[in-house]
Scaffold this active site. Structure first.
Site, short mmCIF file in Angstrom:
data_model
loop_
_atom_site.label_atom_id
_atom_site.label_comp_id
_atom_site.label_asym_id
_atom_site.label_seq_id
_atom_site.Cartn_x
_atom_site.Cartn_y
_atom_site.Cartn_z
N LYS A 219 0.83 -1.21 0.00
CA LYS A 219 0.00 0.00 0.00
C LYS A 219 0.87 1.27 0.00
CE LYS A 219 -3.02 3.05 0.56
NZ LYS A 219 -4.42 3.30 0.52
N CYS A 273 -3.54 10.77 1.74
CA CYS A 273 -2.81 9.51 1.53
C CYS A 273 -1.46 9.74 0.88
CB CYS A 273 -3.65 8.60 0.64
SG CYS A 273 -5.35 8.51 1.18
#
Ligand code: SAJ
Length: 428
Positions: A219, A273
């Site tokens: 991720k 993010c």
């Protein structure tokens, strides 16, 4: 394995859509959040965040009785933790590498521990530094010495634990939740197997199995890859400005090469993010993560570069109009959101640039943001929210910060005007 009741901890941008999608597959979902307002809103069948179509899915799930929200965890067969993993505030200083703040994961682990039962599956979905899933397993084990966990009892443990990072794009969450492939990183193969069985209730993409550490790193790698590539585009834009070359034409030309695919420059990287996750790699391996760190610094410095461009434009305007002072110069900033066609102003470089210009410029600063109806209370005194038409009519300097559809459609007609334009997105 059959899952009849699952619990989602953290009902934000990831947890709420995930809870709603599970509920839409007729699985009983208990959503848990510390925010009473969020809980009450959801229990009325409404939503407290902005995401296309989510309101309908939540409304249906609540009214059919498959989704309920609460502030106190209840027993379930699987627990999905989708709480924030921000930076630690104390280390946000010059030259220091921001450290991830795992306190929300710790709090969520401690909250669900009392209701855990043998046979339960616990999945960490929050984007996390490498090792966070193991840390979560430790917190759970400390709180429940009567149960066994994979770190000590392997495949035979009472509780199964996995990391399955979310990878959905804000604005397309409901589609991507279902269609994207899912990385499933179990602490043991059995943990992965159960997590796959759970996600397969709605995921149409492939569930690809790995271990927890690799899933965590996967991720972080995806978002760092994008950050590094945006940094490359942002650096090119600064180089091209120096060399008097149109960077968008340059990128379009280079991208005609079959193996080149450069991203687009902008006023900086925003969102929750891409501007955060690369730091989780840098803080773990500061000596090795040199490119990833530099990319973060390049992207973080872009807003300041834009602000300097605006100052230069004001100075040029005043030189060309010696009868005027800076106080007479109106600056219009187009776009406040962190990216195109959304209304999310959090962690937005466009908003930060507009605020800084408003704080430093003695004249009027106007903002155009077609996706919001009013400014958050904190910005109300800083600058004025106006329509494109109002801004067009009074601004001497236009700063294009977000490539919203509305602005792209208006760009052609704005070209013949005599503004000074700082176009950070290349739409003019
Ligand atoms: N941006 C550019 N130039 C580009 C692309 C993006 O300047 O060519 C900027 C945007 O304007 C924005 C920022 O980058 O300020 C981030 O936008 P984004 O659309 O790249 O990503 P997010 O933050 O909305 O979502 C990302 C996605 N990650 C990847 O595409 C690798 C999403 O799939 C993740 O699930 C999400 O982060 C997340 O939650 O981690």
């Amino acid at each position: 394995m059959q899952f009849n009741t699952i619990s989602v901890i953290g009902l934000g941008y990831i947890g709420l859509p995930t809870a709603a999608v599970f509920a839409s597959r007729k699985i009983k979902v208990v959503g848990v959040d510390v925010n009473q307002h969020a809980v009450d809103t959801i229990n009325r069948g409404e939503i407290h965040i902005v995401e296309p179509d989510l309101d309908m899915v939540v409304h249906a799930a609540v009214s059919e009785g498959y989704l309920k929200a609460t502030t106190t965890p209840e027993p379930a067969e699987a627990f999905l933790i989708a709480v924030p993993t921000p930076f630690k505030k104390a280390s946000e200083q010059e030259g220091q590498v921001p450290e991830p703040d795992l306190s929300y994961i710790e709090a969520a682990s401690k909250a669900i521990a009392p209701v855990l039962a043998s046979g339960n599956l616990v999945i960490l979905e929050s984007t996390s530094p490498v090792g966070a899933t193991e840390k979560m397993a430790e917190w759970l084990a400390e709180a429940r010495p009567d149960l066994t966990f994979p770190q000590t009892h392997g495949e035979g443990s009472d509780i199964r634990i996995a990391h399955c990072p979310e990878r959905v794009l804000p604005g397309h969450v409901l589609r991507e939740l279902v269609q994207n492939d899912r990385v499933v990183g179990g602490m043991t193969p059995k943990c992965s197997e159960q997590a796959c069985a759970l996600y397969k209730t709605f995921v149409e993409g492939e569930c690809v199995v790995t271990n927890a550490r690799t899933a965590e790193m996967a991720k972080l790698t995806e978002n760092s890859f994008r950050d590094v590539n945006i940094a490359f585009a942002n650096e090119l834009s600064i180089i091209c400005d120096e060399l008097d070359i149109n960077v968008w034409e340059l990128i379009a030309l280079a991208n005609r090469h079959p193996r080149v695919n450069i991203l687009q420059p902008g006023p900086g990287v925003g969102g929750h993010c891409i501007a955060v996750d690369p730091w989780f790699i840098v803080s773990k391996t500061p000596e090795q993560a040199r490119l990833i760190r530099t990319a973060r610094e390049v992207n973080d410095s872009k807003p300041e570069w834009v602000i300097n461009k605006v100052k230069l434009a004001v100075a040029e305007y005043l030189q060309e109009n010696p009868d005027k002072t800076a106080k007479d110069v109106t600056i219009a900033c187009y776009g406040l959101a962190f990216k195109a066609d959304i209304d999310d102003l959090r962690e937005s470089p466009a908003l930060a640039i507009t605020q800084k210009i408003a704080a430093e410029h003695p004249g009027k600063v106007l903002a155009v943001e077609p996706n919001i109806k009013m400014l958050p209370a904190t910005q109300k005194d800083q600058f004025e929210l106006v329509s494109s038409a109002t801004a067009d009519a009074s601004a001497a300097i236009k700063v294009l910060l977000v490539d919203h559809q509305e602005f792209k459609q208006q760009a052609a007609s704005s070209l013949d005007q005599t503004y000074k334009v700082i176009d950070t997105r290349g739409i003019f």
